[in-house]
Design a protein around this motif. Structure first.
Motif, PDB file in Angstrom:
ATOM      1  N   ASN A  61       1.875 -16.020  61.247  1.00  0.00           N
ATOM      2  CA  ASN A  61       2.073 -15.441  62.580  1.00  0.00           C
ATOM      3  C   ASN A  61       2.701 -16.458  63.545  1.00  0.00           C
ATOM      4  N   ARG A  62       2.330 -17.728  63.394  1.00  0.00           N
ATOM      5  CA  ARG A  62       2.922 -18.768  64.252  1.00  0.00           C
ATOM      6  C   ARG A  62       4.429 -18.914  63.935  1.00  0.00           C
ATOM      7  N   LEU A  63       4.734 -18.961  62.642  1.00  0.00           N
ATOM      8  CA  LEU A  63       6.130 -19.150  62.214  1.00  0.00           C
ATOM      9  C   LEU A  63       7.010 -17.950  62.592  1.00  0.00           C
ATOM     10  N   LYS A  64       6.412 -16.772  62.522  1.00  0.00           N
ATOM     11  CA  LYS A  64       7.136 -15.556  62.915  1.00  0.00           C
ATOM     12  C   LYS A  64       7.611 -15.664  64.369  1.00  0.00           C
ATOM     13  N   ARG A  65       6.708 -16.099  65.229  1.00  0.00           N
ATOM     14  CA  ARG A  65       7.060 -16.247  66.658  1.00  0.00           C
ATOM     15  C   ARG A  65       8.137 -17.314  66.815  1.00  0.00           C
ATOM     16  N   GLU A  66       7.947 -18.437  66.124  1.00  0.00           N
ATOM     17  CA  GLU A  66       8.874 -19.560  66.247  1.00  0.00           C
ATOM     18  C   GLU A  66      10.286 -19.173  65.793  1.00  0.00           C
ATOM     19  N   LYS A  67      10.383 -18.341  64.749  1.00  0.00           N
ATOM     20  CA  LYS A  67      11.692 -18.014  64.166  1.00  0.00           C
ATOM     21  C   LYS A  67      12.226 -16.668  64.627  1.00  0.00           C
ATOM     22  N   ASN A  68      11.538 -16.015  65.547  1.00  0.00           N
ATOM     23  CA  ASN A  68      11.909 -14.664  65.996  1.00  0.00           C
ATOM     24  C   ASN A  68      12.095 -13.726  64.789  1.00  0.00           C
ATOM     25  N   ALA A  69      11.041 -13.664  63.986  1.00  0.00           N
ATOM     26  CA  ALA A  69      11.061 -12.819  62.782  1.00  0.00           C
ATOM     27  C   ALA A  69      10.056 -11.673  62.944  1.00  0.00           C
ATOM     28  N   VAL A  70      10.315 -10.578  62.236  1.00  0.00           N
ATOM     29  CA  VAL A  70       9.321  -9.495  62.170  1.00  0.00           C
ATOM     30  C   VAL A  70       9.002  -9.205  60.709  1.00  0.00           C
ATOM     31  N   ILE A  71       7.806  -8.718  60.488  1.00  0.00           N
ATOM     32  CA  ILE A  71       7.402  -8.340  59.127  1.00  0.00           C
ATOM     33  C   ILE A  71       7.233  -6.830  59.076  1.00  0.00           C
ATOM     34  N   THR A 100      16.041   0.105  62.164  1.00  0.00           N
ATOM     35  CA  THR A 100      17.179   0.279  63.084  1.00  0.00           C
ATOM     36  C   THR A 100      16.815  -0.158  64.503  1.00  0.00           C
ATOM     37  N   ARG A 101      15.522  -0.326  64.777  1.00  0.00           N
ATOM     38  CA  ARG A 101      15.091  -0.640  66.148  1.00  0.00           C
ATOM     39  C   ARG A 101      14.644  -2.087  66.304  1.00  0.00           C
ATOM     40  N   VAL A 102      14.723  -2.822  65.243  1.00  0.00           N
ATOM     41  CA  VAL A 102      14.167  -4.165  65.250  1.00  0.00           C
ATOM     42  C   VAL A 102      15.001  -5.115  66.106  1.00  0.00           C
ATOM     43  N   ASP A 103      14.325  -5.820  67.024  1.00  0.00           N
ATOM     44  CA  ASP A 103      15.025  -6.792  67.855  1.00  0.00           C
ATOM     45  C   ASP A 103      14.537  -8.185  67.454  1.00  0.00           C
ATOM     46  N   ALA A 104      15.026  -8.669  66.338  1.00  0.00           N
ATOM     47  CA  ALA A 104      14.597  -9.981  65.844  1.00  0.00           C
ATOM     48  C   ALA A 104      15.750 -10.527  65.014  1.00  0.00           C
ATOM     49  N   ASP A 105      15.735 -11.830  64.775  1.00  0.00           N
ATOM     50  CA  ASP A 105      16.831 -12.407  63.980  1.00  0.00           C
ATOM     51  C   ASP A 105      16.572 -12.241  62.490  1.00  0.00           C
ATOM     52  N   ILE A 106      15.284 -12.209  62.137  1.00  0.00           N
ATOM     53  CA  ILE A 106      14.916 -12.188  60.712  1.00  0.00           C
ATOM     54  C   ILE A 106      13.951 -11.030  60.457  1.00  0.00           C
ATOM     55  N   ILE A 107      14.200 -10.301  59.363  1.00  0.00           N
ATOM     56  CA  ILE A 107      13.252  -9.271  58.916  1.00  0.00           C
ATOM     57  C   ILE A 107      12.677  -9.755  57.588  1.00  0.00           C
ATOM     58  N   VAL A 108      11.357  -9.818  57.500  1.00  0.00           N
ATOM     59  CA  VAL A 108      10.736 -10.110  56.197  1.00  0.00           C
ATOM     60  C   VAL A 108      10.169  -8.792  55.684  1.00  0.00           C
ATOM     61  N   GLN A 109      10.693  -8.335  54.541  1.00  0.00           N
ATOM     62  CA  GLN A 109      10.280  -7.039  53.998  1.00  0.00           C
ATOM     63  C   GLN A 109       9.155  -7.239  53.000  1.00  0.00           C
ATOM     64  N   SER A 322       8.595 -17.773  52.166  1.00  0.00           N
ATOM     65  CA  SER A 322       9.834 -17.064  52.479  1.00  0.00           C
ATOM     66  C   SER A 322      10.279 -17.368  53.913  1.00  0.00           C
ATOM     67  N   LEU A 323       9.342 -17.275  54.846  1.00  0.00           N
ATOM     68  CA  LEU A 323       9.660 -17.548  56.258  1.00  0.00           C
ATOM     69  C   LEU A 323      10.047 -19.017  56.442  1.00  0.00           C
ATOM     70  N   HIS A 324       9.348 -19.892  55.752  1.00  0.00           N
ATOM     71  CA  HIS A 324       9.542 -21.335  55.891  1.00  0.00           C
ATOM     72  C   HIS A 324      10.919 -21.759  55.367  1.00  0.00           C
ATOM     73  N   THR A 325      11.319 -21.173  54.225  1.00  0.00           N
ATOM     74  CA  THR A 325      12.545 -21.650  53.550  1.00  0.00           C
ATOM     75  C   THR A 325      13.727 -20.692  53.707  1.00  0.00           C
TER      76      THR A 325
END
Ligand code: 13P
Ligand code: SF4
Length: 355
Positions: A61-71, A100-109, A322-325
């Motif tokens: 959850n910390r890394l998600k915020r840092e990298k502007n990612a959503v899961i 289609t509505r995601v406002d993030a740089d990274i999507i982790v599926q 995955s988020l880290h690398t």
């Protein structure tokens, strides 16, 4: 030194690799920060396991915020993923629409590969990651684009409706996609009295019972749902008198005929939440009842499920990795991008509420 953490990496090894870059100790601060999640999960996860999950959940959850990612997580993901780290949960249609509505740089599926491909189709500019790209699907691997082209040659002019559980290459030679929640609507909406509905023979046969259109299908099947039989349902009824039994439409028609309700994964969740049966058996993937039980009081969930080995390739260790690398990135061949996206977008348009 291992190159990658995935579902077959022994847990100790994965944790040792992650511990080089992350503090995975269960501290007081982590206990406090993750306590609202633990409250939801305490009846689903043994207390003794929480100190292992909580630091991973905290770091993800910390890394998600840092990298502007959503899961984005499918309803079949484990409770620690579903409640611990997911920003959006849902069935295939909901995940496709949310993508289609995601406002993030990274999507982790957190789901299987075709779901990650769908997210990439709808978000070509974003980075889409899947924690283990071997998370496949027996339906997606049952058919190739060449098979579809051969069917088109055999049935000229007949529209092709393809279940989203398919590769981007197959979607690219498709008129429109469908999911288990909109299959009937899409079949009714396409032109003509005959429709090719591929690759799931059971979803096709279950849909054929509700429409006057003639349906031509393909011999694909979900390895998790095709093993359920009418005899299993009779056994469940005998073992659990009075329990409601509900199932996914990837089950064979004789199973669907024998149950009290059939619907997509989210359709089943909504049904349990609104009907609140005293006892229920969810004839589908096993994480479903764990996830619904965590937020439904007064319903006893009885077991009658199978595990999807592909969905279970995703775990907290490989999500953090995955988020880290930034691995494994999902890419789609440029020539498939437009036609495959068009088939998914057509489905989303045709299943949007009218008015
Ligand atoms: P849903 O669209 O109902 O979530 O189904 C996806 C799936 O893979 C079921 O096995
Ligand atoms: Fe594919 Fe079946 Fe697993 Fe769903 S449950 S991902 S259809 S193999």
């Amino acid at each position: 030194m291992i190159q990658q953490i995935n579902a077959t990496t022994p847990i100790d090894e994965a944790r040792a690799v992650l511990a080089a870059d992350f503090d995975l100790k269960y501290s007081k601060a982590i206990e406090t920060e993750t306590s609202p999640i633990f409250e939801k999960l305490k009846d689903r996860i043994p207390d003794i396991e929480w100190p292992f999950y909580a630091p991973l959940i905290f770091q993800i959850n910390r890394l998600k915020r840092e990298k502007n990612a959503v899961i984005l997580a499918h309803n079949y993901q484990t409770p620690q993923i579903y409640y611990g780290v997911a920003d959006v949960v849902g069935d295939s249609l909901q995940l496709a629409v949310e993508a289609t509505r995601v406002d993030a740089d990274i999507i982790v599926q957190c789901g299987v590969h075709f779901m990650a491909e769908t997210s990439k189709l709808l978000n070509p500019q974003k980075t889409v990651l899947i924690p283990d790209s071997r998370a496949g699907c027996s339906l997606a691997s049952s058919i190739t684009a060449e098979d579809v082209l051969a069917m088109r040659a055999q049935y000229p002019g007949v529209p092709v409706v393809t279940y989203v559980n398919s590769s981007a290459a197959v979607k690219a030679v498709t008129d429109v996609c469908c999911t288990s929640s909109n299959a009937l609507r899409i079949v009714e909406a396409v032109e003509g009295d005959t429709v090719m509905m591929i690759p799931d023979q059971y979803l096709a046969r279950n849909t054929a019972k509700k429409t006057k259109k003639k349906i031509i299908t393909w011999a694909g099947a979900c390895e998790v749902h095709e093993t359920f039989t009418a005899a299993d349902i009779a056994e469940l009824r005998a073992a659990y008198p009075g329990a409601k039994i509900i199932a996914h439409p990837e089950c064979p028609p004789e199973v669907i005929d024998a149950v009290d309700f059939a619907g997509s994964t989210s359709g089943m969740i909504d049904w349990v939440k609104s009907e609140k049966p005293a006892k229920v058996v969810m004839v589908t993937e096993c994480s479903m009842s764990d996830n619904v039980a965590a937020e439904t009081e007064g319903v006893a969930f009885l077991r009658g499920c199978n595990i999807c080995p592909h969905m279970k390739r995703i775990n907290l260790e490989n999500i953090l990795w995955s988020l880290h690398t930034g691995t494994e990135e999902v890419t789609i061949a440029p020539e498939l991008m437009e036609p495959a996206r068009a088939a998914v977008e057509r489905m989303i348009e045709m299943s949007a509420p009218k008015g």
